[in-house]
Design a protein around this motif. Structure first.
Motif, PDB file in Angstrom:
ATOM      1  N   ASN A 169       0.761  -1.299  -0.010  1.00  0.00           N
ATOM      2  CA  ASN A 169      -0.194  -0.010   0.063  1.00  0.00           C
ATOM      3  C   ASN A 169       0.863   1.280   0.059  1.00  0.00           C
ATOM      4  O   ASN A 169       0.243   2.276   0.097  1.00  0.00           O
ATOM      5  CB  ASN A 169      -0.882  -0.011   1.198  1.00  0.00           C
ATOM      6  CG  ASN A 169      -0.112  -0.162   2.497  1.00  0.00           C
ATOM      7  OD1 ASN A 169       0.793   0.325   2.678  1.00  0.00           O
ATOM      8  ND2 ASN A 169      -0.821  -0.667   3.398  1.00  0.00           N
ATOM      9  N   LYS A 197       2.519   2.711   2.383  1.00  0.00           N
ATOM     10  CA  LYS A 197       2.658   3.465   3.709  1.00  0.00           C
ATOM     11  C   LYS A 197       3.926   3.275   4.244  1.00  0.00           C
ATOM     12  O   LYS A 197       4.509   2.142   4.411  1.00  0.00           O
ATOM     13  CB  LYS A 197       1.575   3.026   4.574  1.00  0.00           C
ATOM     14  CG  LYS A 197       0.217   3.350   4.204  1.00  0.00           C
ATOM     15  CD  LYS A 197      -0.671   2.856   5.401  1.00  0.00           C
ATOM     16  CE  LYS A 197      -2.008   3.408   5.113  1.00  0.00           C
ATOM     17  NZ  LYS A 197      -2.973   3.014   6.220  1.00  0.00           N
ATOM     18  N   LYS A 229      -4.743   1.871  -3.868  1.00  0.00           N
ATOM     19  CA  LYS A 229      -4.070   1.505  -2.806  1.00  0.00           C
ATOM     20  C   LYS A 229      -2.939   2.264  -2.425  1.00  0.00           C
ATOM     21  O   LYS A 229      -2.464   1.945  -1.277  1.00  0.00           O
ATOM     22  CB  LYS A 229      -3.531  -0.030  -3.190  1.00  0.00           C
ATOM     23  CG  LYS A 229      -2.630   0.000  -4.191  1.00  0.00           C
ATOM     24  CD  LYS A 229      -2.240  -1.695  -4.441  1.00  0.00           C
ATOM     25  CE  LYS A 229      -1.507  -1.692  -5.587  1.00  0.00           C
ATOM     26  NZ  LYS A 229      -1.052  -3.227  -5.780  1.00  0.00           N
ATOM     27  N   ASN A 278      -6.918   5.385   1.139  1.00  0.00           N
ATOM     28  CA  ASN A 278      -6.100   4.438   1.968  1.00  0.00           C
ATOM     29  C   ASN A 278      -6.163   4.846   3.207  1.00  0.00           C
ATOM     30  O   ASN A 278      -5.299   5.585   3.674  1.00  0.00           O
ATOM     31  CB  ASN A 278      -4.707   4.230   1.324  1.00  0.00           C
ATOM     32  CG  ASN A 278      -4.075   3.145   1.791  1.00  0.00           C
ATOM     33  OD1 ASN A 278      -4.605   2.360   2.741  1.00  0.00           O
ATOM     34  ND2 ASN A 278      -2.856   2.737   1.167  1.00  0.00           N
TER      35      ASN A 278
END
Length: 261
Positions: free
Chosen positions: A207, A209, A254, A260
């Motif tokens: 994703n 992050k 995503k 997200n």
């Protein structure tokens, strides 16, 4: 049936063009290594990629094609679509077999030319969307990170855009699908990087992050503010999911902050 197999590189394809002329073979089926051979095909000729042969073919293309035609070849190649190999091979061969036909790259009635042109358009459309949908996160050391996973290999096409736009900030744009990225330190030219072990990178490839321990505290707040703003400007009565998916396909969500949580 004459079949060539090559290593799926542009130099390999250009070498195949060179060899087909050297052997006086006009009707060649070009396959990537590992692809299924056609029925009743002879033993394939294995193209050995040769940079000198490839350079000679490219110089010939520079002689007979316009800049747009050369651009069409290099951009379409970034699609990484196997279905492009044969039309692109045929197109390049036609350039040398019909040198008197100037502007062959504009002949949309030729199916090979049309396929190369359409593939080029898809790649350019993808790079435009990357510029629109990339979302950066700020790490504690001041570096901005963005993870992407485009359908086509468009990173080389968008790096100059971000260098111009964020020329005084360090950033890293990483392609999780192709396992490489470009790092810019804010002063020199962006450099291509890879990670020997992606399991230890400080971000989640699924994703994009950044890990909490390296994410800037201010950026956590900004991400939440951005999500709040995104929800606030949404007028439920005017929601059009079909239009939204057309403008912002789901495959990009995503890696987008507003989509997200």
């Amino acid at each position: 049936m004459t079949v060539y197999t090559f290593d799926s590189t542009l130099d390999g394809l250009l070498t195949a063009v060179f060899d087909s002329f050297a052997f006086h073979q006009q009707h060649v089926t070009l396959l990537a290594k590992g692809e299924q051979l056609p029925l009743f095909a002879n033993e394939p000729y294995v193209v050995m990629t040769d940079s000198e042969k490839a350079e000679r073919v490219w110089k010939g293309l520079e002689k007979y094609l316009s800049k747009d035609g050369l651009h069409m070849i290099t951009i379409s190649w970034l699609s990484e679509e196997r279905a492009l190999n044969q039309p692109l091979f045929n197109f390049i061969c036609k350039v040398f077999r019909q040198p008197e036909c100037s502007g062959i790259e504009r002949n949309a009635s030729d199916l090979d030319v049309l396929e190369v042109r359409n593939t080029c358009r898809r790649v350019l459309h993808e790079q435009l969307r990357m510029k629109q949908f990339i979302r950066f996160q700020k790490a504690k050391d001041g570096t901005y990170l963005a993870v992407v996973s485009p359908d086509h290999n468009v990173l080389p096409l968008i790096i100059s855009h971000f260098q111009d736009r964020f020329n005084d900030q360090p950033w890293l744009i990483y392609d999780a699908k192709r396992h490489y990225g470009y790092y810019y330190d804010g002063t020199a030219e962006p450099i291509r990087i890879t990670f020997e072990d992606e399991s230890v990178v400080p971000f989640d490839l699924s994703n994009g992050k950044l890990n909490d321990e390296v994410l800037s505290e201010n950026d956590q707040l900004f991400q939440q503010l951005w999500r709040t703003y995104f929800k606030a400007i949404c007028i439920k009565e005017r929601m059009n999911p079909r239009k939204q998916l057309s403008d912002m396909p789901r495959r990009y969500w995503k890696y987008m902050t507003e989509k997200n949580e």
